[in-house]
Design an enzyme around this catalytic site. Structure first.
Site, PDB file in Angstrom:
ATOM      1  N   THR A 277       4.581  18.921 -31.971  1.00 49.36           N
ATOM      2  CA  THR A 277       5.184  19.153 -30.646  1.00 49.36           C
ATOM      3  C   THR A 277       6.558  19.822 -30.735  1.00 49.36           C
ATOM      4  OG1 THR A 277       6.234  17.010 -30.807  1.00 49.36           O
ATOM      5  CG2 THR A 277       4.101  17.089 -29.663  1.00 49.36           C
ATOM      6  N   ARG A 278       7.024  20.050 -31.931  1.00 44.65           N
ATOM      7  CA  ARG A 278       8.384  20.590 -32.199  1.00 44.65           C
ATOM      8  C   ARG A 278       9.489  19.574 -31.896  1.00 44.65           C
ATOM      9  NH1 ARG A 278       5.179  23.351 -34.510  1.00 44.65           N
ATOM     10  NH2 ARG A 278       5.190  25.612 -34.589  1.00 44.65           N
ATOM     11  N   MET A 279       9.086  18.312 -31.643  1.00 41.31           N
ATOM     12  CA  MET A 279      10.085  17.240 -31.510  1.00 41.31           C
ATOM     13  C   MET A 279      10.368  16.715 -32.918  1.00 41.31           C
ATOM     14  SD  MET A 279      10.761  17.004 -28.338  1.00 41.31           S
ATOM     15  CE  MET A 279      10.409  18.735 -28.118  1.00 41.31           C
TER      16      MET A 279
END
Ligand SMILES: Cc1cc2nc3c(=O)[nH]c(=O)nc-3n(C[C@H](O)[C@H](O)[C@H](O)COP(=O)(O)O)c2cc1C
Length: 269
Positions: free
Chosen positions: A233-235
């Protein structure tokens, strides 16, 4: 499919000048595009899945609040996963005018004092290090979606330690250190080094190869060590450890005390 084919036939036979120009353009692009697509996949669309949210790298997952121990764990896990140069790291140096340069070197030792690599002190990196000891190191283990960033100062290790390591190198590597006496300098052609290599192999056929005085190790004393774990999620998870000095005392709102003089904080992805 048939509809598409018929549309193409009409377009291909059209005498409309705009369509004819478009056709010429397409024909010219076509071959190149196919060749380029084969050689260079559309890198803008390469996306690897990383970790899922339930696999987040949380503070509870740190094996230690001492980043050297955490480094050791991640290096071991990388080595368990792959034998493919997991000790390779990018070393960035900066020259006297402030321009950076980076290359890969191999980590050959580490401990509470820092991280050791070996090279030629006359090389570009060697010269830059003599002008500016500040460096950055980056490990990237793509197969685990992990990276470690280290920042600190490099200093030469003792002659004795460099000597001890040099003795453990295979003979061809020892000779290579002599062949590449002025590492990073231009040479006329490949024969220049193969001839020198041959000469030195003969010279040292029955003798020990001495360590050149210009070759040795550097210890990077870390001031900051960051652990990055990628999330699909690119988190991404980023936990940075740093030593607190007078220069970086500010901006410590989220800082937590770790072990052995280290403090840590979570960073925005
Ligand atoms: C996987 C890998 C490992 C390398 N290990 C070293 C090393 O440990 N020491 C070294 O001096 N160069 C090593 N090199 C070569 C360097 O990347 C670089 O070409 C060389 O040191 C000259 O760099 P410089 O001109 O910036 O000084 C390695 C290269 C690769 C790709």
């Amino acid at each position: 499919m048939r509809g598409l084919y018929c549309t193409w036939k009409v377009f291909a036979a059209s005498k409309n000048p705009i369509q004819a120009a478009a056709r010429r353009l397409l024909r010219s692009i076509n071959m190149d595009t196919v060749a380029i697509a084969k050689e260079h996949p559309d890198i803008s669309q390469i996306r690897n899945p990383y970790n899922q949210p339930n696999e987040a790298f949380t503070e509870e997952k740190l094996v230690s609040k001492d980043p050297i121990k955490q480094f050791e764990r991640w290096l071991k896990e990388a080595a368990d996963h792959s034998l493919d140069d997991v000790n390779a790291m990018t070393l960035a140096t900066v020259d006297a005018s402030g321009r950076p340069s980076a290359r890969i070197v191999l980590l050959k030792g580490y401990g509470k004092d820092g991280f050791i690599f070996f090279t030629n002190h006359n090389s570009r990196k060697g010269k830059e290090l003599s002008e500016n000891p500040h460096v950055a190191l980056v490990f990237f283990w793509g197969f685990q979606h992990r990276s470690i960033r280290i920042e600190g100062k490099a200093e030469k290790i003792s002659e004795e330690e460099s000597e001890n390591y040099f003795k453990t190198r295979p003979k061809p590597s020892q000779i290579a250190a002599h062949v590449s006496a002025s590492q990073s300098s231009p040479i006329p052609n490949r024969d220049y080094i193969t001839n020198r290599d041959r000469e030195l192999r003969e010279k040292y056929q029955d003798k020990e190869v001495p360590k050149p005085e210009y070759w040795g190790g550097y210890l990077v004393k870390p001031e900051a060590i960051e652990f990055w774990q990628g999330q699909t999620t690119r988190m991404h998870d980023r936990i940075r450890f740093r030593k607190i000095t007078d220069d970086n005392k500010s901006n410590d709102t989220y800082l937590t005390e770790g072990e052995n003089g280290w403090f840590y904080e979570r960073l925005q992805p």
